[in-house]
Design a protein around this motif. Structure first.
Motif, PDB file in Angstrom:
ATOM      1  N   PRO A  62      51.881  27.239  20.493  1.00 51.91           N
ATOM      2  CA  PRO A  62      52.176  26.330  21.606  1.00 51.91           C
ATOM      3  C   PRO A  62      51.873  24.901  21.164  1.00 51.91           C
ATOM      4  CG  PRO A  62      50.050  27.389  21.947  1.00 51.91           C
ATOM      5  CD  PRO A  62      50.632  27.970  20.678  1.00 51.91           C
ATOM      6  N   MET A  63      52.733  23.969  21.513  1.00 53.84           N
ATOM      7  CA  MET A  63      52.586  22.582  21.084  1.00 53.84           C
ATOM      8  C   MET A  63      52.149  21.708  22.262  1.00 53.84           C
ATOM      9  SD  MET A  63      53.312  23.133  17.994  1.00 53.84           S
ATOM     10  CE  MET A  63      53.203  21.462  17.406  1.00 53.84           C
ATOM     11  N   SER A  64      51.252  20.756  21.993  1.00 55.69           N
ATOM     12  CA  SER A  64      50.773  19.864  23.046  1.00 55.69           C
ATOM     13  C   SER A  64      51.711  18.679  23.246  1.00 55.69           C
ATOM     14  CB  SER A  64      49.376  19.335  22.695  1.00 55.69           C
ATOM     15  OG  SER A  64      49.450  18.447  21.591  1.00 55.69           O
ATOM     16  N   ALA A 121      49.029  15.583  19.808  1.00 56.90           N
ATOM     17  CA  ALA A 121      48.496  15.448  18.446  1.00 56.90           C
ATOM     18  C   ALA A 121      49.651  15.313  17.454  1.00 56.90           C
ATOM     19  CB  ALA A 121      47.623  16.647  18.099  1.00 56.90           C
ATOM     20  N   LEU A 122      50.662  16.134  17.594  1.00 59.58           N
ATOM     21  CA  LEU A 122      51.901  16.022  16.831  1.00 59.58           C
ATOM     22  C   LEU A 122      52.945  15.546  17.833  1.00 59.58           C
ATOM     23  CD1 LEU A 122      53.371  16.512  14.149  1.00 59.58           C
ATOM     24  CD2 LEU A 122      53.828  18.829  14.921  1.00 59.58           C
ATOM     25  N   PRO A 123      53.216  14.236  17.869  1.00 53.19           N
ATOM     26  CA  PRO A 123      54.051  13.680  18.934  1.00 53.19           C
ATOM     27  C   PRO A 123      55.527  14.024  18.771  1.00 53.19           C
ATOM     28  CG  PRO A 123      53.438  11.956  17.410  1.00 53.19           C
ATOM     29  CD  PRO A 123      52.749  13.210  16.952  1.00 53.19           C
ATOM     30  N   ALA A 124      55.855  15.258  19.109  1.00 49.60           N
ATOM     31  CA  ALA A 124      57.241  15.729  19.052  1.00 49.60           C
ATOM     32  C   ALA A 124      57.420  16.791  20.124  1.00 49.60           C
ATOM     33  CB  ALA A 124      57.559  16.308  17.679  1.00 49.60           C
ATOM     34  N   GLY A 125      58.614  16.871  20.653  1.00 48.84           N
ATOM     35  CA  GLY A 125      58.903  17.896  21.641  1.00 48.84           C
ATOM     36  C   GLY A 125      58.141  17.704  22.939  1.00 48.84           C
ATOM     37  N   GLU A 126      58.234  18.715  23.790  1.00 50.72           N
ATOM     38  CA  GLU A 126      57.600  18.678  25.105  1.00 50.72           C
ATOM     39  C   GLU A 126      56.259  19.406  25.072  1.00 50.72           C
ATOM     40  OE1 GLU A 126      60.208  20.568  27.900  1.00 50.72           O
ATOM     41  OE2 GLU A 126      61.958  19.438  27.202  1.00 50.72           O
ATOM     42  N   PRO A 127      55.295  18.973  25.890  1.00 44.86           N
ATOM     43  CA  PRO A 127      54.060  19.741  26.000  1.00 44.86           C
ATOM     44  C   PRO A 127      54.379  21.185  26.419  1.00 44.86           C
ATOM     45  CG  PRO A 127      53.797  17.600  27.039  1.00 44.86           C
ATOM     46  CD  PRO A 127      55.259  17.752  26.688  1.00 44.86           C
ATOM     47  N   GLY A 128      53.757  22.132  25.738  1.00 46.32           N
ATOM     48  CA  GLY A 128      53.987  23.543  26.041  1.00 46.32           C
ATOM     49  C   GLY A 128      55.127  24.170  25.258  1.00 46.32           C
ATOM     50  N   ALA A 129      55.846  23.375  24.482  1.00 47.86           N
ATOM     51  CA  ALA A 129      56.939  23.933  23.679  1.00 47.86           C
ATOM     52  C   ALA A 129      56.371  24.920  22.662  1.00 47.86           C
ATOM     53  CB  ALA A 129      57.694  22.809  22.972  1.00 47.86           C
ATOM     54  N   TRP A 182      60.956  23.820  15.993  1.00 49.12           N
ATOM     55  CA  TRP A 182      60.792  23.962  17.437  1.00 49.12           C
ATOM     56  C   TRP A 182      61.753  25.040  17.917  1.00 49.12           C
ATOM     57  CZ3 TRP A 182      57.820  20.434  15.601  1.00 49.12           C
ATOM     58  CH2 TRP A 182      56.812  19.905  16.386  1.00 49.12           C
ATOM     59  N   LEU A 183      61.213  26.007  18.661  1.00 45.57           N
ATOM     60  CA  LEU A 183      62.011  27.147  19.109  1.00 45.57           C
ATOM     61  C   LEU A 183      62.420  27.048  20.569  1.00 45.57           C
ATOM     62  CD1 LEU A 183      59.869  29.946  17.414  1.00 45.57           C
ATOM     63  CD2 LEU A 183      61.989  28.910  16.560  1.00 45.57           C
ATOM     64  N   ASP A 184      61.475  26.675  21.446  1.00 48.85           N
ATOM     65  CA  ASP A 184      61.756  26.684  22.879  1.00 48.85           C
ATOM     66  C   ASP A 184      60.884  25.663  23.594  1.00 48.85           C
ATOM     67  OD1 ASP A 184      62.808  27.443  25.338  1.00 48.85           O
ATOM     68  OD2 ASP A 184      61.263  28.969  25.622  1.00 48.85           O
TER      69      ASP A 184
END
Length: 193
Positions: free
Chosen positions: A74-76, A79-87, A109-111
């Motif tokens: 899960p991405m925030s 910290a890594l400023p890409a995509g949406e929080p929770g992606a 990035w998958l979803d």
């Protein structure tokens, strides 16, 4: 195959043979071993990719790197400023001969997926980067890399010579250059002579 970042290729080799880790890399001629442990090692570069399986065809299958981590995270978005929080993103880590430094990370990035940025540049510019790698069978690996969808060869296999460091003899390599399927320039070389 030992992977090193271009701007620190030989310095990394010197650092990797210093300290408590196994001494796998060697100090290159003209590069002095630090008299004391440096405060920083470059562990890895992580690249965001469009298609993980296609990227693995290059980095794992052609270049021969070993996959040692493969997980969906899960991405925030912070910290890594890409995509949406929770992606959700897939992270694959690959290494060459050194168990600690010079790794490659691939992240897709998958979803939800990241927007397609369109074609990548075919020339280098500010902010661009080059990853320099070393192998023992450069001609075969260069030919195989050229067959991966999305790879753009910018320099076919050829012999090159670079001035040595600090009075050392010239550094002679045989190598090729190509953009990977996402626009990272790779120099794949083999020390000769």
């Amino acid at each position: 195959m030992r992977i090193t970042i271009a701007f620190a290729a030989l310095a990394l080799a010197a650092c990797s043979s210093f300290g408590e880790r196994p001494q796998i890399a060697t100090v290159s001629p003209g590069v002095e071993k630090p008299s004391e442990k440096l405060p920083t090692d470059i562990r890895r570069v992580t690249m965001i990719v469009r298609d993980m399986e296609n990227s693995l065809k290059l980095y794992r299958d052609v270049m021969g790197l070993k996959v040692n981590y493969d997980a969906v995270l899960p991405m925030s978005g912070v910290a890594l400023p890409a995509g949406e929080p929770g992606a959700k993103a897939r992270l694959v880590l690959l290494n060459g001969n050194d168990p600690f430094i010079g790794w490659i990370g691939l992240m897709e990035w998958l979803d939800p997926r990241l927007p397609d940025p369109g074609p990548y540049p075919k020339r280098m510019g500010i902010g661009g980067h080059v990853i320099v790698t070393q192998t023992q069978d450069v001609d075969r690996r260069c030919a195989e890399a050229a067959s991966i969808p999305g790879v753009t060869v910018t320099g076919p296999p050829r012999d090159q010579s670079y001035p040595g460091r600090n009075g050392a003899p010239p550094i002679k390599v045989r190598g090729c250059n190509f953009f990977d399927p996402d626009g990272t320039l790779i120099e794949l070389n083999q020390l000769i002579g």
